[in-house]
Design a protein around this motif. Structure first.
Motif, PDB file in Angstrom:
ATOM      1  N   LEU A   1       0.827  -1.214   0.000  1.00  0.00           N
ATOM      2  CA  LEU A   1       0.000   0.000   0.000  1.00  0.00           C
ATOM      3  C   LEU A   1       0.855   1.256   0.000  1.00  0.00           C
ATOM      4  CD1 LEU A   1      -2.944  -0.967   2.390  1.00  0.00           C
ATOM      5  CD2 LEU A   1      -3.003  -0.687  -0.091  1.00  0.00           C
ATOM      6  N   TRP A   2       1.941   1.266   0.756  1.00  0.00           N
ATOM      7  CA  TRP A   2       2.817   2.437   0.747  1.00  0.00           C
ATOM      8  C   TRP A   2       3.471   2.618  -0.621  1.00  0.00           C
ATOM      9  CZ3 TRP A   2       5.574   2.290   6.198  1.00  0.00           C
ATOM     10  CH2 TRP A   2       4.663   2.761   7.155  1.00  0.00           C
ATOM     11  N   ALA A   3       3.820   1.516  -1.283  1.00  0.00           N
ATOM     12  CA  ALA A   3       4.364   1.631  -2.634  1.00  0.00           C
ATOM     13  C   ALA A   3       3.303   2.153  -3.604  1.00  0.00           C
ATOM     14  CB  ALA A   3       4.893   0.278  -3.105  1.00  0.00           C
ATOM     15  N   SER A   4       2.070   1.669  -3.455  1.00  0.00           N
ATOM     16  CA  SER A   4       1.002   2.109  -4.353  1.00  0.00           C
ATOM     17  C   SER A   4       0.691   3.587  -4.184  1.00  0.00           C
ATOM     18  CB  SER A   4      -0.263   1.279  -4.107  1.00  0.00           C
ATOM     19  OG  SER A   4      -0.855   1.603  -2.855  1.00  0.00           O
ATOM     20  N   ALA A   5       1.029   4.161  -3.013  1.00  0.00           N
ATOM     21  CA  ALA A   5       0.753   5.580  -2.790  1.00  0.00           C
ATOM     22  C   ALA A   5       1.512   6.448  -3.787  1.00  0.00           C
ATOM     23  CB  ALA A   5       1.134   5.968  -1.360  1.00  0.00           C
ATOM     24  N   PHE A   6       2.754   6.084  -4.093  1.00  0.00           N
ATOM     25  CA  PHE A   6       3.522   6.867  -5.068  1.00  0.00           C
ATOM     26  C   PHE A   6       2.857   6.821  -6.439  1.00  0.00           C
ATOM     27  CE2 PHE A   6       6.614   5.980  -1.763  1.00  0.00           C
ATOM     28  CZ  PHE A   6       7.364   7.149  -1.696  1.00  0.00           C
ATOM     29  N   ILE A   7       2.272   5.666  -6.789  1.00  0.00           N
ATOM     30  CA  ILE A   7       1.589   5.538  -8.074  1.00  0.00           C
ATOM     31  C   ILE A   7       0.301   6.366  -8.070  1.00  0.00           C
ATOM     32  CG2 ILE A   7       0.691   3.920  -9.770  1.00  0.00           C
ATOM     33  CD1 ILE A   7       3.690   3.604  -9.042  1.00  0.00           C
ATOM     34  N   GLY A   8      -0.459   6.267  -6.968  1.00  0.00           N
ATOM     35  CA  GLY A   8      -1.707   7.019  -6.882  1.00  0.00           C
ATOM     36  C   GLY A   8      -1.492   8.521  -6.922  1.00  0.00           C
ATOM     37  N   VAL A   9      -0.454   8.995  -6.225  1.00  0.00           N
ATOM     38  CA  VAL A   9      -0.160  10.435  -6.220  1.00  0.00           C
ATOM     39  C   VAL A   9       0.215  10.896  -7.628  1.00  0.00           C
ATOM     40  CG1 VAL A   9       1.502  12.166  -5.421  1.00  0.00           C
ATOM     41  CG2 VAL A   9       0.483  10.569  -3.797  1.00  0.00           C
ATOM     42  N   ARG A  10       1.023  10.105  -8.298  1.00  0.00           N
ATOM     43  CA  ARG A  10       1.448  10.466  -9.663  1.00  0.00           C
ATOM     44  C   ARG A  10       0.250  10.493 -10.608  1.00  0.00           C
ATOM     45  NH1 ARG A  10       5.177  13.205 -12.607  1.00  0.00           N
ATOM     46  NH2 ARG A  10       5.773  12.100 -14.517  1.00  0.00           N
TER      47      ARG A  10
ATOM     48  N   ASN B   1       3.551  15.295  -2.911  1.00  0.00           N
ATOM     49  CA  ASN B   1       2.679  15.565  -4.051  1.00  0.00           C
ATOM     50  C   ASN B   1       3.332  16.534  -5.037  1.00  0.00           C
ATOM     51  OD1 ASN B   1       0.889  13.981  -2.638  1.00  0.00           O
ATOM     52  ND2 ASN B   1      -0.448  15.660  -2.020  1.00  0.00           N
ATOM     53  N   ALA B   2       3.985  17.564  -4.489  1.00  0.00           N
ATOM     54  CA  ALA B   2       4.641  18.539  -5.364  1.00  0.00           C
ATOM     55  C   ALA B   2       5.834  17.914  -6.084  1.00  0.00           C
ATOM     56  CB  ALA B   2       5.084  19.751  -4.543  1.00  0.00           C
ATOM     57  N   ALA B   3       6.580  17.039  -5.392  1.00  0.00           N
ATOM     58  CA  ALA B   3       7.731  16.386  -6.025  1.00  0.00           C
ATOM     59  C   ALA B   3       7.293  15.554  -7.221  1.00  0.00           C
ATOM     60  CB  ALA B   3       8.456  15.507  -5.007  1.00  0.00           C
ATOM     61  N   GLU B   4       6.161  14.863  -7.096  1.00  0.00           N
ATOM     62  CA  GLU B   4       5.704  13.999  -8.185  1.00  0.00           C
ATOM     63  C   GLU B   4       5.042  14.777  -9.316  1.00  0.00           C
ATOM     64  OE1 GLU B   4       4.513   9.989  -7.726  1.00  0.00           O
ATOM     65  OE2 GLU B   4       4.551  10.105  -5.540  1.00  0.00           O
ATOM     66  N   GLN B   5       4.947  16.107  -9.158  1.00  0.00           N
ATOM     67  CA  GLN B   5       4.583  16.939 -10.295  1.00  0.00           C
ATOM     68  C   GLN B   5       5.778  17.126 -11.228  1.00  0.00           C
ATOM     69  OE1 GLN B   5       1.548  18.570 -10.941  1.00  0.00           O
ATOM     70  NE2 GLN B   5       0.528  17.610  -9.209  1.00  0.00           N
ATOM     71  N   HIS B   6       6.991  16.842 -10.720  1.00  0.00           N
ATOM     72  CA  HIS B   6       8.217  17.075 -11.478  1.00  0.00           C
ATOM     73  C   HIS B   6       8.969  15.791 -11.826  1.00  0.00           C
ATOM     74  CE1 HIS B   6       7.954  21.400 -10.423  1.00  0.00           C
ATOM     75  NE2 HIS B   6       7.558  20.966  -9.249  1.00  0.00           N
ATOM     76  N   LEU B   7       8.833  14.753 -10.998  1.00  0.00           N
ATOM     77  CA  LEU B   7       9.601  13.527 -11.163  1.00  0.00           C
ATOM     78  C   LEU B   7       8.662  12.338 -11.306  1.00  0.00           C
ATOM     79  CD1 LEU B   7      12.230  14.086  -8.309  1.00  0.00           C
ATOM     80  CD2 LEU B   7      12.556  14.540 -10.744  1.00  0.00           C
ATOM     81  N   ASP B   8       9.164  11.258 -11.901  1.00  0.00           N
ATOM     82  CA  ASP B   8       8.366  10.042 -11.965  1.00  0.00           C
ATOM     83  C   ASP B   8       8.289   9.395 -10.586  1.00  0.00           C
ATOM     84  OD1 ASP B   8      10.484   7.670 -11.814  1.00  0.00           O
ATOM     85  OD2 ASP B   8      11.332   9.221 -13.097  1.00  0.00           O
ATOM     86  N   ALA B   9       7.355   8.467 -10.421  1.00  0.00           N
ATOM     87  CA  ALA B   9       7.093   7.876  -9.109  1.00  0.00           C
ATOM     88  C   ALA B   9       8.298   7.111  -8.575  1.00  0.00           C
ATOM     89  CB  ALA B   9       5.876   6.947  -9.193  1.00  0.00           C
ATOM     90  N   GLY B  10       8.996   6.361  -9.453  1.00  0.00           N
ATOM     91  CA  GLY B  10      10.133   5.566  -9.002  1.00  0.00           C
ATOM     92  C   GLY B  10      11.265   6.415  -8.487  1.00  0.00           C
ATOM     93  N   THR B  11      11.602   7.494  -9.210  1.00  0.00           N
ATOM     94  CA  THR B  11      12.676   8.382  -8.774  1.00  0.00           C
ATOM     95  C   THR B  11      12.318   9.050  -7.452  1.00  0.00           C
ATOM     96  OG1 THR B  11      13.297   8.807 -11.076  1.00  0.00           O
ATOM     97  CG2 THR B  11      14.091  10.365  -9.428  1.00  0.00           C
ATOM     98  N   THR B  12      11.076   9.476  -7.303  1.00  0.00           N
ATOM     99  CA  THR B  12      10.651  10.102  -6.048  1.00  0.00           C
ATOM    100  C   THR B  12      10.770   9.119  -4.889  1.00  0.00           C
ATOM    101  OG1 THR B  12       9.055  11.419  -7.315  1.00  0.00           O
ATOM    102  CG2 THR B  12       8.786  11.364  -4.921  1.00  0.00           C
ATOM    103  N   ALA B  13      10.378   7.868  -5.115  1.00  0.00           N
ATOM    104  CA  ALA B  13      10.468   6.873  -4.045  1.00  0.00           C
ATOM    105  C   ALA B  13      11.920   6.634  -3.640  1.00  0.00           C
ATOM    106  CB  ALA B  13       9.828   5.560  -4.494  1.00  0.00           C
TER     107      ALA B  13
END
Length: 314
Positions: free
Chosen positions: A25-34, A99-111
């Motif tokens: 679920l924590w991993a899926s959060a990066f996908i959902g935010v993106r 949320n702001a970071a994933e406006q600029h970077l892909d989910a994997g890089t942000t994680a």
């Protein structure tokens, strides 16, 4: 005579499942935010997620109250102030930065960037808790931040990407501060009550974004709105509950080590769901980050002392 391992394994299965649910679920959060970030601004996305999370956690607390017959014991005084500050930092400021970071970077890089947080936790523990700075911590810090430098160089094709790296590191700092303060506060109240009160505090702090949330929700497609709701119910309400269950039955070190699985899982999910794959150089930087985190935070193996050999008798 029946083996004693059977009951032990059965008793450990719920903990393993709780950890697995939390990590996924924590991993899926990066996908959902993106995904939702295409239609929701960082502030409105954070508020929508926390509203859903607060409702979910309130339902969990209510069910536990009805089952046990004992109402939750709320913190008071300095503990309450600490929980409220923790909630604002973790559920409000951290989510805004993520949320702001994933406006600029892909989910994997942000994680990968956010996963530097365990190293920062170790640094804060050395400064605030007097745990010192052993050599392995310094080596791990150097490796982790070398990885961050590689990621920053690989994504620095423009000003927006540099801002994204800075926001990802800001999220990591807030994550580390939240984890460090949570460790102290959990000595005074249970994990579920702390998470519930903190989530409510974070929701209240995000209320200035209510007009933006209303506007984004009116214009967004249903898929993005459902993503926001599921972010609150899954990675917030459910995952924090399963995390508290697992943390109460595992050592903090073993529990924290399971979160190293989050960035690789985010990369896989990002590829499958969003068709996003970080650049190869980013993978190298991420590997350095994860290696540094492991060196800095994983406990050393203790070698059992060898019993002395009795002297031979003549």
């Amino acid at each position: 005579m029946p083996s004693a391992r059977g009951p032990a394994r059965r008793a450990g299965l719920p903990v393993v499942l709780a950890v697995a649910v939390t990590v996924v679920l924590w991993a899926s959060a990066f996908i959902g935010v993106r995904a939702a970030g295409h239609d929701y601004a960082p502030g409105s996305l954070a508020l929508g997620r926390q509203l859903a999370g607060s409702l979910g956690l309130t339902a969990v607390v209510a069910v536990r109250w009805l089952r046990s017959g004992h109402r939750p014991v709320l913190p008071r005084g300095r503990v309450l102030a600490g929980v409220l500050a923790w909630g604002v930092g973790w559920f409000s400021l951290y989510n805004l930065a993520l949320n702001a970071a994933e406006q600029h970077l892909d989910a994997g890089t942000t994680a990968l960037l956010v996963n530097v947080a365990p190293v920062l936790v170790a640094v804060l523990a050395g400064v605030l808790l007097g745990e010192g700075f052993p050599r392995r911590l310094l080596v791990g810090m150097a490796s982790a931040f070398a990885g961050v430098a590689i990621i920053a160089a690989a994504t620095s094709s423009g000003e927006r990407d540099v801002v994204g790296v800075a926001l990802g590191l800001t999220a990591a700092v807030l994550y580390a501060a939240g984890a460090t303060s949570q460790k102290r506060l959990l000595a005074h109240l249970d994990a579920l009550t702390m998470t519930w009160v903190g989530c409510l505090a974070g929701t209240v702090a995000l209320l200035p974004f209510a007009p933006a949330l209303a506007a984004d929700a009116a214009a967004a497609p249903p898929s993005s709105t459902w993503a926001v709701v599921l972010l609150g119910l899954g990675p917030t309400a459910v995952a924090f509950t399963t995390w508290g269950y697992a943390l109460s039955r595992l050592s903090a070190g073993r529990a924290a080590a399971t979160t190293y699985l989050v960035p690789p899982l985010v990369v896989v999910l990002s590829w499958l769901v969003l068709a996003e794959v970080p650049a190869p150089v980013t993978f190298a930087g991420g590997a350095l980050c994860l290696a540094g985190v492991a060196v800095a935070t994983l406990p050393r193996r203790r070698v059992a002392p060898v019993p002395p050999v009795p002297a031979a008798r003549a």
